[in-house]
Design a protein around this motif. Structure first.
Motif, PDB file in Angstrom:
ATOM      1  N   LYS A 126      18.976   4.450  19.150  1.00 29.42           N
ATOM      2  CA  LYS A 126      17.523   4.365  19.081  1.00 29.42           C
ATOM      3  C   LYS A 126      16.999   5.245  17.946  1.00 29.42           C
ATOM      4  CE  LYS A 126      13.425   5.254  21.854  1.00 29.42           C
ATOM      5  NZ  LYS A 126      12.898   5.786  23.104  1.00 29.42           N
ATOM      6  N   LEU A 127      16.085   4.693  17.171  1.00 28.76           N
ATOM      7  CA  LEU A 127      15.373   5.445  16.150  1.00 28.76           C
ATOM      8  C   LEU A 127      14.317   6.279  16.872  1.00 28.76           C
ATOM      9  CD1 LEU A 127      14.844   5.877  13.090  1.00 28.76           C
ATOM     10  CD2 LEU A 127      13.238   3.963  13.221  1.00 28.76           C
ATOM     11  N   ILE A 128      14.451   7.615  16.825  1.00 26.54           N
ATOM     12  CA  ILE A 128      13.523   8.446  17.598  1.00 26.54           C
ATOM     13  C   ILE A 128      12.391   9.029  16.755  1.00 26.54           C
ATOM     14  CG2 ILE A 128      15.078   8.994  19.482  1.00 26.54           C
ATOM     15  CD1 ILE A 128      15.662  11.666  18.113  1.00 26.54           C
ATOM     16  N   LYS A 129      12.609   9.139  15.443  1.00 22.45           N
ATOM     17  CA  LYS A 129      11.566   9.682  14.587  1.00 22.45           C
ATOM     18  C   LYS A 129      11.896   9.336  13.147  1.00 22.45           C
ATOM     19  CE  LYS A 129       9.297  14.129  13.463  1.00 22.45           C
ATOM     20  NZ  LYS A 129       8.349  13.496  12.628  1.00 22.45           N
ATOM     21  N   TYR A 130      10.854   9.122  12.386  1.00 20.64           N
ATOM     22  CA  TYR A 130      11.035   8.962  10.949  1.00 20.64           C
ATOM     23  C   TYR A 130       9.792   9.470  10.234  1.00 20.64           C
ATOM     24  CZ  TYR A 130       7.959   4.919  11.250  1.00 20.64           C
ATOM     25  OH  TYR A 130       6.874   4.108  11.480  1.00 20.64           O
ATOM     26  N   ASP A 131       9.997   9.908   9.019  1.00 15.90           N
ATOM     27  CA  ASP A 131       8.901  10.312   8.144  1.00 15.90           C
ATOM     28  C   ASP A 131       9.156   9.691   6.787  1.00 15.90           C
ATOM     29  OD1 ASP A 131       7.304  12.220   9.785  1.00 15.90           O
ATOM     30  OD2 ASP A 131       9.184  13.342   9.812  1.00 15.90           O
ATOM     31  N   ILE A 132       8.083   9.289   6.128  1.00 10.11           N
ATOM     32  CA  ILE A 132       8.167   8.694   4.796  1.00 10.11           C
ATOM     33  C   ILE A 132       7.657   9.730   3.802  1.00 10.11           C
ATOM     34  CG2 ILE A 132       7.421   6.798   3.317  1.00 10.11           C
ATOM     35  CD1 ILE A 132       6.811   5.241   5.970  1.00 10.11           C
ATOM     36  N   PHE A 133       8.433   9.947   2.746  1.00 11.25           N
ATOM     37  CA  PHE A 133       8.080  10.937   1.732  1.00 11.25           C
ATOM     38  C   PHE A 133       8.025  10.296   0.354  1.00 11.25           C
ATOM     39  CE2 PHE A 133      10.109  13.285   5.120  1.00 11.25           C
ATOM     40  CZ  PHE A 133       9.361  14.448   5.219  1.00 11.25           C
ATOM     41  N   GLU A 134       7.117  10.783  -0.471  1.00 15.23           N
ATOM     42  CA  GLU A 134       7.108  10.423  -1.880  1.00 15.23           C
ATOM     43  C   GLU A 134       8.022  11.416  -2.586  1.00 15.23           C
ATOM     44  OE1 GLU A 134       3.963   9.631  -5.510  1.00 15.23           O
ATOM     45  OE2 GLU A 134       3.313  10.780  -3.776  1.00 15.23           O
ATOM     46  N   LYS A 135       8.915  10.932  -3.421  1.00 13.37           N
ATOM     47  CA  LYS A 135       9.836  11.818  -4.132  1.00 13.37           C
ATOM     48  C   LYS A 135       9.031  12.794  -4.993  1.00 13.37           C
ATOM     49  CE  LYS A 135      13.718   8.681  -4.181  1.00 13.37           C
ATOM     50  NZ  LYS A 135      14.656   7.915  -5.011  1.00 13.37           N
ATOM     51  N   GLY A 136       9.440  14.052  -4.951  1.00 12.78           N
ATOM     52  CA  GLY A 136       8.759  15.084  -5.721  1.00 12.78           C
ATOM     53  C   GLY A 136       7.658  15.791  -4.952  1.00 12.78           C
ATOM     54  N   ASN A 137       7.275  15.279  -3.799  1.00 11.41           N
ATOM     55  CA  ASN A 137       6.253  15.911  -2.960  1.00 11.41           C
ATOM     56  C   ASN A 137       6.896  16.347  -1.652  1.00 11.41           C
ATOM     57  OD1 ASN A 137       4.248  15.379  -4.848  1.00 11.41           O
ATOM     58  ND2 ASN A 137       3.719  13.439  -3.921  1.00 11.41           N
ATOM     59  N   PHE A 178       1.865   7.139   6.851  1.00  9.28           N
ATOM     60  CA  PHE A 178       2.081   5.700   6.995  1.00  9.28           C
ATOM     61  C   PHE A 178       3.068   5.449   8.112  1.00  9.28           C
ATOM     62  CE2 PHE A 178       0.626   5.764   2.589  1.00  9.28           C
ATOM     63  CZ  PHE A 178      -0.191   4.657   2.543  1.00  9.28           C
ATOM     64  N   GLU A 179       2.913   4.322   8.778  1.00 10.77           N
ATOM     65  CA  GLU A 179       3.888   3.888   9.766  1.00 10.77           C
ATOM     66  C   GLU A 179       4.508   2.587   9.283  1.00 10.77           C
ATOM     67  OE1 GLU A 179       2.631   3.718  13.801  1.00 10.77           O
ATOM     68  OE2 GLU A 179       1.570   5.640  13.671  1.00 10.77           O
ATOM     69  N   LEU A 180       5.766   2.396   9.624  1.00 10.63           N
ATOM     70  CA  LEU A 180       6.457   1.164   9.264  1.00 10.63           C
ATOM     71  C   LEU A 180       6.025   0.032  10.187  1.00 10.63           C
ATOM     72  CD1 LEU A 180      10.049   2.604   8.749  1.00 10.63           C
ATOM     73  CD2 LEU A 180       8.400   2.004   6.970  1.00 10.63           C
ATOM     74  N   GLU A 181       6.123  -1.177   9.694  1.00 12.14           N
ATOM     75  CA  GLU A 181       5.891  -2.357  10.528  1.00 12.14           C
ATOM     76  C   GLU A 181       7.046  -2.475  11.524  1.00 12.14           C
ATOM     77  OE1 GLU A 181       3.241  -4.469  10.193  1.00 12.14           O
ATOM     78  OE2 GLU A 181       2.424  -3.271   8.552  1.00 12.14           O
ATOM     79  N   GLU A 219       0.813  -1.211   0.000  1.00 10.87           N
ATOM     80  CA  GLU A 219       0.000   0.000   0.000  1.00 10.87           C
ATOM     81  C   GLU A 219       0.853   1.269   0.000  1.00 10.87           C
ATOM     82  OE1 GLU A 219      -2.430   0.411   3.493  1.00 10.87           O
ATOM     83  OE2 GLU A 219      -0.844  -0.334   4.792  1.00 10.87           O
ATOM     84  N   LEU A 220       2.096   1.166   0.369  1.00  5.80           N
ATOM     85  CA  LEU A 220       3.013   2.293   0.404  1.00  5.80           C
ATOM     86  C   LEU A 220       3.643   2.591  -0.957  1.00  5.80           C
ATOM     87  CD1 LEU A 220       4.287   4.315   2.365  1.00  5.80           C
ATOM     88  CD2 LEU A 220       6.017   2.607   2.900  1.00  5.80           C
ATOM     89  N   PHE A 221       3.517   1.685  -1.897  1.00  6.56           N
ATOM     90  CA  PHE A 221       4.178   1.802  -3.203  1.00  6.56           C
ATOM     91  C   PHE A 221       3.833   3.116  -3.901  1.00  6.56           C
ATOM     92  CE2 PHE A 221       4.207   1.332  -7.814  1.00  6.56           C
ATOM     93  CZ  PHE A 221       5.520   0.969  -8.010  1.00  6.56           C
ATOM     94  N   SER A 222       4.843   3.724  -4.544  1.00  8.62           N
ATOM     95  CA  SER A 222       4.669   4.912  -5.372  1.00  8.62           C
ATOM     96  C   SER A 222       5.576   4.792  -6.585  1.00  8.62           C
ATOM     97  CB  SER A 222       5.030   6.171  -4.590  1.00  8.62           C
ATOM     98  OG  SER A 222       5.166   7.270  -5.465  1.00  8.62           O
ATOM     99  N   GLU A 223       5.035   5.096  -7.750  1.00 13.37           N
ATOM    100  CA  GLU A 223       5.850   5.054  -8.968  1.00 13.37           C
ATOM    101  C   GLU A 223       6.928   6.132  -8.952  1.00 13.37           C
ATOM    102  OE1 GLU A 223       3.864   4.803 -12.696  1.00 13.37           O
ATOM    103  OE2 GLU A 223       2.463   3.281 -11.962  1.00 13.37           O
ATOM    104  N   ASN A 224       6.711   7.210  -8.206  1.00 10.24           N
ATOM    105  CA  ASN A 224       7.704   8.285  -8.107  1.00 10.24           C
ATOM    106  C   ASN A 224       8.887   7.913  -7.236  1.00 10.24           C
ATOM    107  OD1 ASN A 224       6.058   9.945  -9.661  1.00 10.24           O
ATOM    108  ND2 ASN A 224       5.036  10.799  -7.880  1.00 10.24           N
TER     109      ASN A 224
END
Length: 99
Positions: A58-69, A75-78, A37-42
């Motif tokens: 420790k991983l304290i924060k992350y954000d997922i970005f679509e390239k170009g946006n 979304f959260e990672l498993e 569901e996270l897939f993006s062609e970009n």
């Protein structure tokens, strides 16, 4: 499962000394399967903040970005993906020290 294809890592400076531990910022280009569901062609990347305090990372924060946006995706990672990112960060910390 995601796959990290490229990355950059940088140690963040705290000029005022108010943050505890050593902090790192990583940009991870990732691939995910088309059926995810996270897939993006970009393409996608993760901006991760990682801290090392008292020799514990420790991983304290992350954000997922679509390239170009500009905005982060909602979304959260498993758990296993977060563990994979944490392991990746730990393995590459020395690179930030040598830059």
């Amino acid at each position: 499962m995601l796959n990290i294809t490229e990355y950059s890592i940088e140690k963040l400076n705290d000029p005022f000394g108010i943050l505890s531990g050593e902090r790192y910022e990583l940009f991870l280009d990732i691939e995910v399967p088309e059926e995810d569901e996270l897939f993006s062609e970009n393409g996608l990347y993760i901006r991760a903040l990682f801290v090392v305090e008292e020799q514990v990372g420790k991983l304290i924060k992350y954000d997922i970005f679509e390239k170009g946006n500009e905005g982060a995706l909602e979304f959260e990672l498993e758990d296993d993906e977060e563990a994979m990112i944490t392991d990746f960060c730990l393995k590459h910390l020395d690179e930030a020290m040598n830059n």
